[in-house]
Design a protein around this motif. Structure first.
Motif, PDB file in Angstrom:
ATOM      1  N   GLU A  28      16.477   1.167  20.753  1.00 46.51           N
ATOM      2  CA  GLU A  28      14.990   1.569  21.436  1.00 46.51           C
ATOM      3  C   GLU A  28      14.796   2.845  21.878  1.00 46.51           C
ATOM      4  N   GLU A  29      15.810   3.644  22.309  1.00 49.28           N
ATOM      5  CA  GLU A  29      15.730   4.936  22.753  1.00 49.28           C
ATOM      6  C   GLU A  29      15.351   6.101  21.611  1.00 49.28           C
ATOM      7  N   GLN A  30      15.614   5.471  20.504  1.00 45.92           N
ATOM      8  CA  GLN A  30      15.216   6.460  19.276  1.00 45.92           C
ATOM      9  C   GLN A  30      13.858   5.902  18.586  1.00 45.92           C
ATOM     10  N   ALA A  31      13.077   7.037  18.057  1.00 46.49           N
ATOM     11  CA  ALA A  31      11.922   6.501  17.319  1.00 46.49           C
ATOM     12  C   ALA A  31      12.055   6.985  15.941  1.00 46.49           C
ATOM     13  N   TRP A  32      11.673   6.217  15.045  1.00 46.20           N
ATOM     14  CA  TRP A  32      12.081   6.433  13.532  1.00 46.20           C
ATOM     15  C   TRP A  32      10.782   6.513  12.744  1.00 46.20           C
ATOM     16  N   PHE A  33      10.791   7.388  11.812  1.00 46.52           N
ATOM     17  CA  PHE A  33       9.403   7.231  11.314  1.00 46.52           C
ATOM     18  C   PHE A  33       9.811   8.422   9.877  1.00 46.52           C
ATOM     19  N   VAL A  34       9.119   8.218   8.946  1.00 45.89           N
ATOM     20  CA  VAL A  34       9.446   8.906   7.710  1.00 45.89           C
ATOM     21  C   VAL A  34       8.701  10.259   7.675  1.00 45.89           C
ATOM     22  N   GLY A  35       9.287  11.362   7.960  1.00 45.54           N
ATOM     23  CA  GLY A  35       8.702  12.664   7.871  1.00 45.54           C
ATOM     24  C   GLY A  35       7.850  13.041   6.681  1.00 45.54           C
ATOM     25  N   GLY A  36       6.361  12.924   6.913  1.00 45.31           N
ATOM     26  CA  GLY A  36       5.511  13.544   5.835  1.00 45.31           C
ATOM     27  C   GLY A  36       4.609  12.600   5.575  1.00 45.31           C
ATOM     28  N   THR A  37       4.691  11.376   6.226  1.00 44.50           N
ATOM     29  CA  THR A  37       3.779  10.181   6.109  1.00 44.50           C
ATOM     30  C   THR A  37       3.267   9.906   4.769  1.00 44.50           C
ATOM     31  N   MET A  38       4.434   9.688   3.939  1.00 42.97           N
ATOM     32  CA  MET A  38       4.332   9.008   2.341  1.00 42.97           C
ATOM     33  C   MET A  38       5.151   8.243   2.404  1.00 42.97           C
ATOM     34  N   PHE A  39       4.636   6.881   2.284  1.00 42.85           N
ATOM     35  CA  PHE A  39       5.695   5.633   2.172  1.00 42.85           C
ATOM     36  C   PHE A  39       4.831   4.522   1.588  1.00 42.85           C
ATOM     37  N   TRP A  40       5.734   3.404   1.240  1.00 42.86           N
ATOM     38  CA  TRP A  40       4.979   1.967   0.956  1.00 42.86           C
ATOM     39  C   TRP A  40       4.992   1.313   2.028  1.00 42.86           C
ATOM     40  N   MET A  41       3.976   0.614   2.224  1.00 43.64           N
ATOM     41  CA  MET A  41       3.783  -0.144   3.459  1.00 43.64           C
ATOM     42  C   MET A  41       3.340  -1.802   2.813  1.00 43.64           C
ATOM     43  N   ARG A  42       3.901  -2.728   3.699  1.00 41.86           N
ATOM     44  CA  ARG A  42       3.389  -3.860   3.467  1.00 41.86           C
ATOM     45  C   ARG A  42       2.108  -4.232   4.245  1.00 41.86           C
ATOM     46  N   TRP A  43       1.215  -4.913   3.427  1.00 44.40           N
ATOM     47  CA  TRP A  43      -0.312  -4.996   3.908  1.00 44.40           C
ATOM     48  C   TRP A  43      -0.267  -5.834   5.234  1.00 44.40           C
ATOM     49  N   ASP A  93       7.044  22.094  -1.733  1.00 47.20           N
ATOM     50  CA  ASP A  93       6.927  21.197  -2.979  1.00 47.20           C
ATOM     51  C   ASP A  93       7.944  20.233  -3.123  1.00 47.20           C
ATOM     52  N   THR A  94       9.114  20.472  -2.865  1.00 45.53           N
ATOM     53  CA  THR A  94      10.406  19.624  -2.788  1.00 45.53           C
ATOM     54  C   THR A  94      10.056  18.181  -1.925  1.00 45.53           C
ATOM     55  N   TRP A  95       9.641  18.757  -0.669  1.00 41.12           N
ATOM     56  CA  TRP A  95       9.217  17.601   0.190  1.00 41.12           C
ATOM     57  C   TRP A  95       8.225  16.657  -0.537  1.00 41.12           C
ATOM     58  N   ARG A  96       7.177  17.265  -0.815  1.00 39.61           N
ATOM     59  CA  ARG A  96       6.250  16.285  -1.575  1.00 39.61           C
ATOM     60  C   ARG A  96       6.538  15.628  -2.553  1.00 39.61           C
ATOM     61  N   GLN A  97       7.533  16.177  -3.568  1.00 39.92           N
ATOM     62  CA  GLN A  97       7.974  15.623  -4.676  1.00 39.92           C
ATOM     63  C   GLN A  97       8.932  14.309  -4.264  1.00 39.92           C
ATOM     64  N   ASP A  98       9.814  14.819  -3.298  1.00 42.50           N
ATOM     65  CA  ASP A  98      10.498  13.438  -2.831  1.00 42.50           C
ATOM     66  C   ASP A  98       9.741  12.313  -2.302  1.00 42.50           C
ATOM     67  N   VAL A 127       0.820  -1.077   0.128  1.00 40.63           N
ATOM     68  CA  VAL A 127       0.092   0.100   0.045  1.00 40.63           C
ATOM     69  C   VAL A 127       0.924   1.239   0.051  1.00 40.63           C
ATOM     70  N   PHE A 128       0.435   2.098  -0.687  1.00 41.20           N
ATOM     71  CA  PHE A 128       1.166   3.549  -0.787  1.00 41.20           C
ATOM     72  C   PHE A 128       0.450   4.518  -0.065  1.00 41.20           C
ATOM     73  N   LEU A 129       0.818   5.295   0.790  1.00 40.79           N
ATOM     74  CA  LEU A 129      -0.078   6.232   1.553  1.00 40.79           C
ATOM     75  C   LEU A 129       0.597   7.585   0.950  1.00 40.79           C
ATOM     76  N   LEU A 130      -0.500   8.470   0.669  1.00 38.12           N
ATOM     77  CA  LEU A 130      -0.036   9.640  -0.179  1.00 38.12           C
ATOM     78  C   LEU A 130      -1.096  10.710   0.141  1.00 38.12           C
ATOM     79  N   HIS A 131      -0.757  11.838   0.389  1.00 38.20           N
ATOM     80  CA  HIS A 131      -1.420  13.161   0.357  1.00 38.20           C
ATOM     81  C   HIS A 131      -0.930  14.325  -0.115  1.00 38.20           C
ATOM     82  N   ASP A 132      -1.676  15.434   0.027  1.00 35.27           N
ATOM     83  CA  ASP A 132      -1.168  16.463  -0.873  1.00 35.27           C
ATOM     84  C   ASP A 132      -0.141  17.425  -0.088  1.00 35.27           C
ATOM     85  N   LYS A 133       0.062  17.077   1.169  1.00 35.59           N
ATOM     86  CA  LYS A 133       1.418  17.784   1.744  1.00 35.59           C
ATOM     87  C   LYS A 133       1.582  19.171   1.498  1.00 35.59           C
TER      88      LYS A 133
END
Length: 222
Positions: A197-212, A110-115, A89-95
């Motif tokens: 464990e003491e670090q939380a990792w995430f994709v800033g902008g919440t657009m990414f591929w995700m395994r169902w 705009d650059t962030w969204r395009q990346d 699944v790809f999560l996408l939004h207008d950012k």
């Protein structure tokens, strides 16, 4: 493979741009498209919705709550309950945000969204993502390295107090998810990166591929 794209829209200009890109993408691959649109927003447009339906979009009007996250989670939960099945699944939004409408900051957004969206719309990058997901089963989420974020702890002074407290919540969520899903820390051989464990990792902008399977497991566990 069965693909799903989940798109959240608020702004008409970005919505129109995504429509063009998704129409071209339909010629390259098949996918189910689910679109959430905030009622009363500029994207809540009769012509736009009609054009999205032409490319097979399932459209759902949602209240202006939770930005793009709550609508995405709501649709994902409904699909899991319906026993839908996909591979990725790809999560996408207008950012986009009115806070960044001034020229320099607008270009940055705009650059962030395009990346972030390039992992879907750029064919070469998309194929690399599919390769990684296909052959590395430990990967549950695959996003843009440039926008990989982590915290808090050592970078506390870089953020305001409220932002720092929000970042701290990521650690609480991460620990709960790791506990329930029995996730272990992994080492990324390419970058020799250890996820601590003491670090939380995430994709800033919440657009990414995700395994169902990760989505399904999350929705049926919490």
């Amino acid at each position: 493979k069965y693909y799903k794209i989940l798109l959240h829209l608020y702004y008409i200009d970005v919505s129109t741009d995504f429509l063009k890109k998704l129409t071209l993408l339909k010629k390259e691959m098949s996918f189910d498209l689910y679109v959430t649109i905030v009622g009363g927003s500029s994207a809540d447009n009769t012509i736009l919705k009609k054009d999205y339906k032409k490319i097979g979009a399932n459209i759902k009007l949602v209240p202006n709550a939770g930005k793009d996250i709550l609508p995405k989670l709501t649709v994902l939960q409904d699909l899991v309950k319906q026993k839908k099945s996909y591979d990725y699944v790809f999560l996408l939004h207008d950012k986009k945000s009115p806070e960044y409408d001034r020229a320099m900051r607008s270009e940055w957004m705009d650059t962030w969204r395009q990346d972030l969206s390039s992992l879907l719309f750029d064919k070469a990058l998309r194929e690399q993502c599919f390769f990684a997901l296909r052959y590395y089963s430990q990967i549950g989420i695959l996003g843009h390295l440039k926008h990989l974020k982590y915290g808090p702890g050592w970078h506390r002074k870089l953020y305001g107090h409220r932002r720092y407290l929000n970042e701290c919540k990521l650690l609480d969520y991460q620990n709960q998810i790791k506990k329930y899903l029995n996730i272990v820390n992994v080492k990324n051989g390419a970058n020799d990166l250890i996820f601590k464990e003491e670090q939380a990792w995430f994709v800033g902008g919440t657009m990414f591929w995700m395994r169902w399977e990760v989505i399904k497991l999350f929705m049926t566990t919490f």
